[in-house]
Scaffold this active site. Structure first.
Site, PDB file in Angstrom:
ATOM      1  N   ASP A 108       0.807  -1.226   0.000  1.00 47.64           N
ATOM      2  CA  ASP A 108       0.000   0.000   0.000  1.00 47.64           C
ATOM      3  C   ASP A 108       0.838   1.273   0.000  1.00 47.64           C
ATOM      4  OD1 ASP A 108      -2.522  -0.935  -0.210  1.00 47.64           O
ATOM      5  OD2 ASP A 108      -2.982  -0.904   1.930  1.00 47.64           O
ATOM      6  N   THR A 157       3.857  -8.439  -0.639  1.00 46.80           N
ATOM      7  CA  THR A 157       3.674  -8.426   0.823  1.00 46.80           C
ATOM      8  C   THR A 157       3.160  -9.788   1.255  1.00 46.80           C
ATOM      9  OG1 THR A 157       2.312  -7.566   2.639  1.00 46.80           O
ATOM     10  CG2 THR A 157       1.420  -7.317   0.430  1.00 46.80           C
ATOM     11  N   ARG A 198      -1.183  -7.540  10.687  1.00 51.12           N
ATOM     12  CA  ARG A 198      -1.649  -6.466  11.571  1.00 51.12           C
ATOM     13  C   ARG A 198      -3.076  -6.055  11.240  1.00 51.12           C
ATOM     14  NH1 ARG A 198       2.355  -3.446  10.785  1.00 51.12           N
ATOM     15  NH2 ARG A 198       1.451  -2.063   9.233  1.00 51.12           N
TER      16      ARG A 198
END
Length: 328
Positions: free
Chosen positions: A107, A130, A176
């Site tokens: 992002d 990622t 997360r």
């Protein structure tokens, strides 16, 4: 008429993930195939500001398809968040004769790239890298499959010792803001419970589930927890809570941490990286810009960067149901 692309810059930014080197290799060799020059930009956007560039050809990416991490290094750049920093980066690209960029990351990488592209009308394509698999517009991000296999391998080992000592293990994995890694690894490793940010299981239901496991004859249990899970402030507080309420359990915590980001990429990630790199370069040649290349229904697709940044990935509800059934 689209702008003629003569030289492409490639960089990796943000957290590293297995498969980034395979993507760099694909970008470099696709450029060579189309008789386009390619330069590697070291340390992401910070290297762009500092002009840390290196010419790359087909032989400069020999023997990296199997390596984790990124040969171009990665760094976060506060300077790139300023108009002055981006202006300096743009000047360095022009000085080096770079016509377009391929940025590999998540992002933050895409947000910086899109801002830069809009400010300077500079062609850019994004490749999602990622292990969290939390980028909208692709079913798989680079590194996700490798990280899954790493987590599964470690949990299998933990289960051996859990069974030997009749213990309850809390295994914390990365994630997360998204629970894709925890959910899939938990099902694959046969976890009794899976805690993810998208689903608030609640402390009472967790205790109830663990009591049920004990009553059903299970002598050991594995609970996989995404680091962003909302039940406890952290996994160690969760351990203390369970021990206080279920003293019959001997609880241990294993935080897998950055080992999940390392290691040789899986075959799936190597092939995906190769496909994405080819599509990124060829899309630039066709005059496209500000897109992310991704995988949808096993086909390489383009998603506008603005959608990739703002869109939210959804957890697979069917997998949650499968998880509930498998923990019986």
């Amino acid at each position: 008429m689209p702008k003629t692309i003569k030289k492409v810059g490639v960089l990796t930014s943000g957290g590293d993930s297995p498969g980034m080197n395979a993507a760099i290799r694909s970008v470099v060799r696709t450029c060579a195939y189309h008789n386009i020059e390619c330069i590697g930009i070291y340390r992401g956007y910070q290297g762009m500001i500092e002009g840390d560039f290196k010419d790359m050809g087909p032989r400069s990416v020999n023997n990296i398809v199997n390596k984790g991490g990124t040969i171009l290094k990665s760094a976060r750049s506060n300077e790139f968040k300023t108009a002055e920093g981006r202006k300096k980066a743009h000047e360095n690209l022009l000085k080096a004769g770079v016509d377009a960029l391929v940025v590999i990351g998540g992002d933050g990488t895409f947000t910086g790239g899109l801002l830069f592209s809009n400010e300077f009308n500079f062609p850019i394509m994004g490749i999602p890298g990622t292990i969290d698999n939390d980028i909208f517009g692709t079913s798989h991000t680079l590194g996700y499959d490798t990280a899954l296999n790493t987590v599964i391998e470690v949990i299998d080992k933990i289960r051996d010792t859990a069974s030997s000592h009749n213990r309850l293990f809390f295994v914390e994995v990365m994630g997360r803001d998204a629970g894709h890694l925890a959910l899939n690894a938990g099902i694959g490793a046969g976890a009794e419970e899976i805690l993810i940010p998208e689903e608030d299981l609640g402390l009472e239901r967790l205790l109830e589930s663990l009591q049920k496991s004990k009553a059903s004859g299970k002598s050991s249990s594995i609970v996989v927890i995404a680091e962003g899970d909302k039940i406890g402030k952290n996994v160690f507080e969760l351990k203390d809570y369970v021990e206080a309420n279920l003293p019959e359990y001997d609880v241990r915590v294993s935080v897998l941490g950055h080992m999940q980001r390392g290691g040789s990429p899986s075959c799936f990630d190597r092939v995906l990286a190769s496909r994405l790199g080819v599509k990124a370069v060829e899309s630039l040649i066709e005059g496209k810009s500000s897109y992310m290349v991704g995988l949808q229904c096993d086909k390489i697709s383009l998603t506008p960067l603005v959608q990739a940044i703002k869109g939210k990935t959804e957890i697979d509800r069917e997998l949650l149901r499968v998880s509930d059934i498998m923990s019986t």
